[in-house]
Design a protein around this motif. Structure first.
Motif, PDB file in Angstrom:
ATOM      1  N   ILE A   1       0.827  -1.203   0.000  1.00 13.69           N
ATOM      2  CA  ILE A   1       0.000   0.000   0.000  1.00 13.69           C
ATOM      3  C   ILE A   1       0.864   1.257   0.000  1.00 13.69           C
ATOM      4  CG2 ILE A   1      -1.712   1.323   1.307  1.00 13.69           C
ATOM      5  CD1 ILE A   1      -2.816  -1.356   2.325  1.00 13.69           C
ATOM      6  N   GLY A   2       1.960   1.243   0.776  1.00 11.48           N
ATOM      7  CA  GLY A   2       2.837   2.408   0.819  1.00 11.48           C
ATOM      8  C   GLY A   2       3.439   2.734  -0.534  1.00 11.48           C
ATOM      9  N   THR A   3       3.836   1.708  -1.283  1.00  7.85           N
ATOM     10  CA  THR A   3       4.426   1.956  -2.596  1.00  7.85           C
ATOM     11  C   THR A   3       3.377   2.387  -3.624  1.00  7.85           C
ATOM     12  OG1 THR A   3       4.318  -0.440  -3.066  1.00  7.85           O
ATOM     13  CG2 THR A   3       6.394   0.436  -2.238  1.00  7.85           C
ATOM     14  N   ILE A   4       2.156   1.894  -3.490  1.00 13.17           N
ATOM     15  CA  ILE A   4       1.079   2.336  -4.384  1.00 13.17           C
ATOM     16  C   ILE A   4       0.778   3.815  -4.155  1.00 13.17           C
ATOM     17  CG2 ILE A   4      -1.394   2.133  -4.855  1.00 13.17           C
ATOM     18  CD1 ILE A   4      -1.124  -0.882  -4.442  1.00 13.17           C
ATOM     19  N   LEU A   5       0.711   4.231  -2.892  1.00 18.02           N
ATOM     20  CA  LEU A   5       0.479   5.643  -2.578  1.00 18.02           C
ATOM     21  C   LEU A   5       1.605   6.513  -3.124  1.00 18.02           C
ATOM     22  CD1 LEU A   5      -0.802   5.465   1.128  1.00 18.02           C
ATOM     23  CD2 LEU A   5      -2.156   5.912  -0.932  1.00 18.02           C
ATOM     24  N   ALA A   6       2.843   6.075  -2.900  1.00 23.14           N
ATOM     25  CA  ALA A   6       3.987   6.846  -3.378  1.00 23.14           C
ATOM     26  C   ALA A   6       3.979   6.951  -4.898  1.00 23.14           C
ATOM     27  CB  ALA A   6       5.282   6.208  -2.894  1.00 23.14           C
ATOM     28  N   ALA A   7       3.659   5.862  -5.585  1.00 20.55           N
ATOM     29  CA  ALA A   7       3.636   5.861  -7.045  1.00 20.55           C
ATOM     30  C   ALA A   7       2.542   6.773  -7.583  1.00 20.55           C
ATOM     31  CB  ALA A   7       3.449   4.441  -7.571  1.00 20.55           C
ATOM     32  N   LEU A   8       1.409   6.824  -6.883  1.00 15.62           N
ATOM     33  CA  LEU A   8       0.338   7.731  -7.296  1.00 15.62           C
ATOM     34  C   LEU A   8       0.797   9.177  -7.144  1.00 15.62           C
ATOM     35  CD1 LEU A   8      -2.538   8.127  -8.287  1.00 15.62           C
ATOM     36  CD2 LEU A   8      -3.328   7.931  -5.918  1.00 15.62           C
TER      37      LEU A   8
ATOM     38  N   PHE B   1      10.391   7.252 -15.342  1.00 14.64           N
ATOM     39  CA  PHE B   1      10.744   7.458 -13.944  1.00 14.64           C
ATOM     40  C   PHE B   1      11.169   6.143 -13.294  1.00 14.64           C
ATOM     41  CE2 PHE B   1       9.724   7.192  -9.473  1.00 14.64           C
ATOM     42  CZ  PHE B   1      10.275   8.355  -8.953  1.00 14.64           C
ATOM     43  N   GLY B   2      10.390   5.096 -13.524  1.00 10.57           N
ATOM     44  CA  GLY B   2      10.670   3.814 -12.899  1.00 10.57           C
ATOM     45  C   GLY B   2      12.030   3.258 -13.270  1.00 10.57           C
TER      46      GLY B   2
ATOM     47  N   LYS C   1      13.787  -5.265   2.288  1.00 11.20           N
ATOM     48  CA  LYS C   1      12.486  -4.593   2.239  1.00 11.20           C
ATOM     49  C   LYS C   1      12.571  -3.322   1.391  1.00 11.20           C
ATOM     50  CE  LYS C   1      10.599  -6.183   6.664  1.00 11.20           C
ATOM     51  NZ  LYS C   1      10.172  -5.771   8.027  1.00 11.20           N
ATOM     52  N   THR C   2      13.695  -2.619   1.506  1.00  6.90           N
ATOM     53  CA  THR C   2      13.879  -1.394   0.724  1.00  6.90           C
ATOM     54  C   THR C   2      14.013  -1.705  -0.758  1.00  6.90           C
ATOM     55  OG1 THR C   2      14.870  -0.189   2.571  1.00  6.90           O
ATOM     56  CG2 THR C   2      15.405   0.583   0.351  1.00  6.90           C
ATOM     57  N   PHE C   3      14.759  -2.758  -1.083  1.00  5.04           N
ATOM     58  CA  PHE C   3      14.892  -3.167  -2.486  1.00  5.04           C
ATOM     59  C   PHE C   3      13.519  -3.491  -3.072  1.00  5.04           C
ATOM     60  CE2 PHE C   3      15.377  -6.317  -5.824  1.00  5.04           C
ATOM     61  CZ  PHE C   3      16.355  -5.742  -6.630  1.00  5.04           C
ATOM     62  N   ALA C   4      12.710  -4.235  -2.311  1.00  5.97           N
ATOM     63  CA  ALA C   4      11.363  -4.576  -2.768  1.00  5.97           C
ATOM     64  C   ALA C   4      10.518  -3.316  -2.944  1.00  5.97           C
ATOM     65  CB  ALA C   4      10.693  -5.529  -1.782  1.00  5.97           C
ATOM     66  N   SER C   5      10.644  -2.374  -2.022  1.00  7.67           N
ATOM     67  CA  SER C   5       9.860  -1.134  -2.083  1.00  7.67           C
ATOM     68  C   SER C   5      10.251  -0.298  -3.296  1.00  7.67           C
ATOM     69  CB  SER C   5      10.065  -0.331  -0.799  1.00  7.67           C
ATOM     70  OG  SER C   5       9.629  -1.050   0.337  1.00  7.67           O
ATOM     71  N   VAL C   6      11.554  -0.175  -3.547  1.00  7.85           N
ATOM     72  CA  VAL C   6      12.026   0.589  -4.708  1.00  7.85           C
ATOM     73  C   VAL C   6      11.543  -0.062  -6.005  1.00  7.85           C
ATOM     74  CG1 VAL C   6      14.081   1.257  -6.024  1.00  7.85           C
ATOM     75  CG2 VAL C   6      14.026   1.573  -3.537  1.00  7.85           C
ATOM     76  N   PHE C   7      11.639  -1.386  -6.062  1.00  5.58           N
ATOM     77  CA  PHE C   7      11.175  -2.095  -7.255  1.00  5.58           C
ATOM     78  C   PHE C   7       9.684  -1.853  -7.482  1.00  5.58           C
ATOM     79  CE2 PHE C   7       9.042  -5.799  -9.066  1.00  5.58           C
ATOM     80  CZ  PHE C   7       9.677  -5.884 -10.297  1.00  5.58           C
ATOM     81  N   LEU C   8       8.888  -1.944  -6.414  1.00  4.27           N
ATOM     82  CA  LEU C   8       7.443  -1.779  -6.550  1.00  4.27           C
ATOM     83  C   LEU C   8       7.067  -0.359  -6.940  1.00  4.27           C
ATOM     84  CD1 LEU C   8       6.156  -3.938  -3.557  1.00  4.27           C
ATOM     85  CD2 LEU C   8       5.886  -4.422  -5.998  1.00  4.27           C
ATOM     86  N   VAL C   9       7.724   0.650  -6.356  1.00  5.40           N
ATOM     87  CA  VAL C   9       7.435   2.030  -6.754  1.00  5.40           C
ATOM     88  C   VAL C   9       7.806   2.237  -8.217  1.00  5.40           C
ATOM     89  CG1 VAL C   9       8.172   4.431  -6.475  1.00  5.40           C
ATOM     90  CG2 VAL C   9       7.557   3.080  -4.478  1.00  5.40           C
ATOM     91  N   SER C  10       8.950   1.708  -8.630  1.00  2.00           N
ATOM     92  CA  SER C  10       9.356   1.823 -10.033  1.00  2.00           C
ATOM     93  C   SER C  10       8.320   1.185 -10.944  1.00  2.00           C
ATOM     94  CB  SER C  10      10.719   1.148 -10.234  1.00  2.00           C
ATOM     95  OG  SER C  10      11.708   1.743  -9.430  1.00  2.00           O
ATOM     96  N   PHE C  11       7.844   0.011 -10.556  1.00  3.15           N
ATOM     97  CA  PHE C  11       6.848  -0.719 -11.350  1.00  3.15           C
ATOM     98  C   PHE C  11       5.506   0.016 -11.355  1.00  3.15           C
ATOM     99  CE2 PHE C  11       3.413  -3.936 -11.363  1.00  3.15           C
ATOM    100  CZ  PHE C  11       3.585  -4.419 -12.657  1.00  3.15           C
ATOM    101  N   PHE C  12       5.011   0.375 -10.177  1.00  3.00           N
ATOM    102  CA  PHE C  12       3.709   1.037 -10.080  1.00  3.00           C
ATOM    103  C   PHE C  12       3.714   2.417 -10.750  1.00  3.00           C
ATOM    104  CE2 PHE C  12       2.895  -1.575  -6.022  1.00  3.00           C
ATOM    105  CZ  PHE C  12       2.192  -2.533  -6.727  1.00  3.00           C
ATOM    106  N   ALA C  13       4.827   3.127 -10.628  1.00  2.96           N
ATOM    107  CA  ALA C  13       4.908   4.458 -11.244  1.00  2.96           C
ATOM    108  C   ALA C  13       4.760   4.371 -12.759  1.00  2.96           C
ATOM    109  CB  ALA C  13       6.226   5.128 -10.871  1.00  2.96           C
ATOM    110  N   ASP C  14       5.313   3.312 -13.340  1.00  4.79           N
ATOM    111  CA  ASP C  14       5.267   3.177 -14.797  1.00  4.79           C
ATOM    112  C   ASP C  14       3.952   2.609 -15.311  1.00  4.79           C
ATOM    113  OD1 ASP C  14       7.756   4.266 -14.992  1.00  4.79           O
ATOM    114  OD2 ASP C  14       8.797   2.425 -15.562  1.00  4.79           O
ATOM    115  N   ILE C  15       3.228   1.834 -14.475  1.00  2.00           N
ATOM    116  CA  ILE C  15       1.968   1.254 -14.971  1.00  2.00           C
ATOM    117  C   ILE C  15       0.746   2.069 -14.565  1.00  2.00           C
ATOM    118  CG2 ILE C  15       2.973  -1.058 -14.917  1.00  2.00           C
ATOM    119  CD1 ILE C  15       1.055  -1.638 -12.521  1.00  2.00           C
TER     120      ILE C  15
END
Length: 204
Positions: A22-29, A59-60, A85-99
């Motif tokens: 949820i945190g990475t989805i919010l950040a990506a939005l 961006f991602g 956990k940080t690696f996973a978070s960075v990956f997810l923000v990169s992914f969510f930001a682009d999709i």
């Protein structure tokens, strides 16, 4: 007078997963609000915004790559759990930001609204990650390290650094975008400065 004490509790794996998701989805939005209004942020995200505006990269893509060198500091100074956990978070923000643009668009977006709400969204995302022993890499890792070892405020440290980075963007975007980006940086770090204080939250 009765003194109440709170014993820190460890999050379960499920709690960590939902917070990071949820945190990475919010950040990506928040990132997409900034991108739609041609705004910037600080830290490695700010550098990713600059690269996105100046070069044919998303961006991602830039955000994921630019964070790679910081994992060494995270492993040595904070530990493997935080780093993974940080690696996973960075990956997810990169992914969510682009999709995210595939699911939502921001036609007619007011830049002041984008600055404030985007900053609040990213700040809330950062806060969730921090409280579950994760971050979004880069200067977040440095800020977390300084908070743990020197007692510095994460929000205040990042507010100063982020404002400096945003002002450095004068050669890429116009002055109005820079001023609005500073407003967004204040909004983002206000969330952290108010809510992320030692002893206020007992989970880890």
């Amino acid at each position: 007078m009765t003194t109440m004490t709170t014993t820190p509790f460890k999050h379960t794996t499920l709690e960590d997963v939902q917070a990071i998701l949820i945190g990475t989805i919010l950040a990506a939005l928040g990132v997409n609000l900034y991108t739609s209004a041609s705004l910037l942020s600080g830290g490695t995200a700010g550098l990713a915004f600059l690269a996105q505006y100046a070069f044919p990269f998303s961006f991602g893509e830039v955000f994921f790559v630019i964070n790679l060198p910081f994992y060494y500091l995270a492993i040595r100074q904070i530990g493997w759990e935080f780093t993974l956990k940080t690696f996973a978070s960075v990956f997810l923000v990169s992914f969510f930001a682009d999709i995210t643009p595939k699911f939502i668009s921001f036609d007619g977006l007011n830049p002041i609204y984008a600055s404030l709400v985007g900053g609040f969204l990213m700040g809330a995302g950062f806060l969730m990650l921090f409280r579950h022993n994760a971050s979004l890499g880069g200067l977040n890792i440095l800020a977390r390290y300084l908070a743990q070892t020197r007692g510095y405020s994460i929000g205040k440290f990042q507010m100063v650094v982020d404002c400096i980075i945003v002002f450095m963007a004068v050669f890429v975007v116009d002055i109005e975008a820079i001023l609005l980006s500073v407003l967004g940086a204040v909004a983002l770090n206000l969330i952290l400065a108010v809510n992320h204080k030692p002893g206020r939250y007992s989970g880890f």
